[in-house]
Design a protein around this motif. Sequence first.
Motif, mmCIF file in Angstrom:
data_model
loop_
_atom_site.group_PDB
_atom_site.id
_atom_site.type_symbol
_atom_site.label_atom_id
_atom_site.label_comp_id
_atom_site.label_asym_id
_atom_site.label_seq_id
_atom_site.Cartn_x
_atom_site.Cartn_y
_atom_site.Cartn_z
ATOM 1 N N ALA A 13 0.819 -1.203 0.000
ATOM 2 C CA ALA A 13 0.000 0.000 0.000
ATOM 3 C C ALA A 13 0.859 1.262 0.000
ATOM 4 C CB ALA A 13 -0.918 0.011 1.213
ATOM 5 N N GLY A 14 2.032 1.206 0.669
ATOM 6 C CA GLY A 14 2.951 2.338 0.692
ATOM 7 C C GLY A 14 2.336 3.583 1.296
ATOM 8 N N PRO A 15 2.764 4.759 0.822
ATOM 9 C CA PRO A 15 2.312 6.018 1.393
ATOM 10 C C PRO A 15 0.816 6.239 1.274
ATOM 11 C CG PRO A 15 4.235 6.336 -0.005
ATOM 12 C CD PRO A 15 3.753 4.941 -0.231
ATOM 13 N N ALA A 16 0.159 5.527 0.367
ATOM 14 C CA ALA A 16 -1.276 5.726 0.179
ATOM 15 C C ALA A 16 -2.071 5.353 1.411
ATOM 16 C CB ALA A 16 -1.771 4.906 -1.014
ATOM 17 N N THR A 17 -1.468 4.625 2.343
ATOM 18 C CA THR A 17 -2.188 4.225 3.553
ATOM 19 C C THR A 17 -2.184 5.317 4.604
ATOM 20 O OG1 THR A 17 -0.198 3.259 4.509
ATOM 21 C CG2 THR A 17 -1.587 1.814 3.195
ATOM 22 N N ALA A 18 -1.638 6.493 4.287
ATOM 23 C CA ALA A 18 -1.512 7.554 5.279
ATOM 24 C C ALA A 18 -2.825 7.798 6.000
ATOM 25 C CB ALA A 18 -1.051 8.835 4.597
ATOM 26 N N GLY A 19 -2.779 7.765 7.333
ATOM 27 C CA GLY A 19 -3.955 8.019 8.132
ATOM 28 C C GLY A 19 -4.844 6.826 8.313
ATOM 29 N N SER A 20 -4.425 5.643 7.846
ATOM 30 C CA SER A 20 -5.335 4.496 7.897
ATOM 31 C C SER A 20 -4.633 3.232 8.379
ATOM 32 C CB SER A 20 -5.940 4.258 6.513
ATOM 33 O OG SER A 20 -4.919 4.056 5.547
ATOM 34 N N PHE A 21 -3.753 3.354 9.377
ATOM 35 C CA PHE A 21 -3.102 2.168 9.918
ATOM 36 C C PHE A 21 -4.131 1.253 10.565
ATOM 37 C CE2 PHE A 21 -1.247 -0.078 13.565
ATOM 38 C CZ PHE A 21 -0.277 -0.820 12.917
ATOM 39 N N ARG A 22 -4.027 -0.033 10.268
ATOM 40 C CA ARG A 22 -4.874 -1.025 10.907
ATOM 41 C C ARG A 22 -3.994 -2.195 11.299
ATOM 42 N NH1 ARG A 22 -7.375 2.820 10.755
ATOM 43 N NH2 ARG A 22 -9.501 3.213 10.065
ATOM 44 N N PRO A 23 -3.971 -2.555 12.575
ATOM 45 C CA PRO A 23 -3.140 -3.686 13.015
ATOM 46 C C PRO A 23 -3.754 -4.996 12.545
ATOM 47 C CG PRO A 23 -4.501 -2.918 14.819
ATOM 48 C CD PRO A 23 -4.718 -1.948 13.683
ATOM 49 N N PRO A 24 -3.038 -6.115 12.691
ATOM 50 C CA PRO A 24 -3.581 -7.416 12.293
ATOM 51 C C PRO A 24 -4.838 -7.764 13.089
ATOM 52 C CG PRO A 24 -1.218 -7.539 12.679
ATOM 53 C CD PRO A 24 -1.652 -6.213 13.184
ATOM 54 N N ALA A 25 -5.594 -8.725 12.609
ATOM 55 C CA ALA A 25 -6.796 -9.186 13.306
ATOM 56 C C ALA A 25 -6.431 -9.644 14.708
ATOM 57 C CB ALA A 25 -7.445 -10.326 12.528
ATOM 58 N N GLY A 26 -7.244 -9.281 15.678
ATOM 59 C CA GLY A 26 -6.995 -9.664 17.057
ATOM 60 C C GLY A 26 -6.080 -8.702 17.788
ATOM 61 N N CYS A 46 -1.741 -7.358 20.934
ATOM 62 C CA CYS A 46 -2.503 -8.447 20.332
ATOM 63 C C CYS A 46 -2.941 -9.450 21.410
ATOM 64 C CB CYS A 46 -1.674 -9.164 19.272
ATOM 65 S SG CYS A 46 -1.083 -8.052 17.951
ATOM 66 N N SER A 47 -4.187 -9.868 21.336
ATOM 67 C CA SER A 47 -4.750 -10.753 22.355
ATOM 68 C C SER A 47 -4.065 -12.120 22.384
ATOM 69 C CB SER A 47 -6.255 -10.928 22.117
ATOM 70 O OG SER A 47 -6.502 -11.452 20.812
ATOM 71 N N ALA A 48 -3.496 -12.557 21.285
ATOM 72 C CA ALA A 48 -2.865 -13.881 21.232
ATOM 73 C C ALA A 48 -1.456 -13.891 21.809
ATOM 74 C CB ALA A 48 -2.834 -14.383 19.789
ATOM 75 N N ASP A 49 -0.878 -12.714 22.069
ATOM 76 C CA ASP A 49 0.491 -12.631 22.578
ATOM 77 C C ASP A 49 0.549 -12.841 24.086
ATOM 78 O OD1 ASP A 49 1.522 -12.110 20.069
ATOM 79 O OD2 ASP A 49 1.478 -9.928 20.326
ATOM 80 N N GLN A 50 1.771 -12.997 24.590
ATOM 81 C CA GLN A 50 1.974 -13.046 26.031
ATOM 82 C C GLN A 50 1.572 -11.711 26.651
ATOM 83 O OE1 GLN A 50 3.132 -15.687 27.934
ATOM 84 N NE2 GLN A 50 3.009 -16.904 26.068
ATOM 85 N N LYS A 51 1.070 -11.757 27.876
ATOM 86 C CA LYS A 51 0.668 -10.537 28.557
ATOM 87 C C LYS A 51 1.858 -9.591 28.664
ATOM 88 C CE LYS A 51 -1.545 -8.813 32.760
ATOM 89 N NZ LYS A 51 -2.116 -9.174 34.088
ATOM 90 N N GLY A 52 1.643 -8.343 28.297
ATOM 91 C CA GLY A 52 2.706 -7.343 28.362
ATOM 92 C C GLY A 52 3.437 -7.134 27.062
ATOM 93 N N ASP A 53 3.258 -8.020 26.083
ATOM 94 C CA ASP A 53 3.905 -7.832 24.778
ATOM 95 C C ASP A 53 3.315 -6.613 24.069
ATOM 96 O OD1 ASP A 53 5.288 -10.118 25.339
ATOM 97 O OD2 ASP A 53 4.704 -11.190 23.521
#
Length: 235
Positions: A13-26, A46-53
Amino acid sequence: MRFALFILALVAAGPATAGSFRPPAGCETFMTVQSRGCRVSNHYQCSADQKGDQWRADFDQEGMFFLSRIDREAQWVESFDLNPTVRQTLDPNPADAASFTDLLAGRDDFDFRLSKETGEKSHVTGHDALTGKSMTMDGVTLLQTAFDFTEVDAEGNELRRARGNEFVHPEWRLFFAGPSEWHDGNDWLPVNGSPVQFVFPGEPGFESTQPIFECGALMSRAPLHPPVQEASYAR
């Protein structure tokens, strides 16, 4: 796999994603930080990671160029240098694990090894120490640290060496860049990626992927990106 697909999507997506960051599902973004040196970072968990990550995705004017995960002690668990994508991970059983808890008590020394999926290995030693000073940036109070670290390859050749100051937030258990110097093999080169603006959910600029500070046309990738891991590797 989810992070591989996530990285590919953002890089494409490159620079075109400006203002629209979305993290992975979960996963959920909790803060966006605009910094000096033409960089914006989106922090998420992320909910699947160890607590504190915690994860951090860094962007410049050309798009995302770095992704990293730390644990509750701010150890550098894994990172991805992009274009091309190379994953680096913390080796098990470090000689002296990085400890955010020790740092908050005054000083933390560290001694650990890293491995890249390309087969390259390195050895990192150094320390972080509180200076006793604090600074308020955009309404957020941070504690100042002094750091010094050296990274060498498997043969003992110096790969990176840096010293200077950073900032930490005790409750967030996060490091932020500060004024520092990086050794290029001959000289010490100054760099300052200090945070300027903290943006939280619901505020304008949250999840932005477009940096806004010190992004003049004359700025180049070369001097900025080697120090993006500006911190001690204890992050």
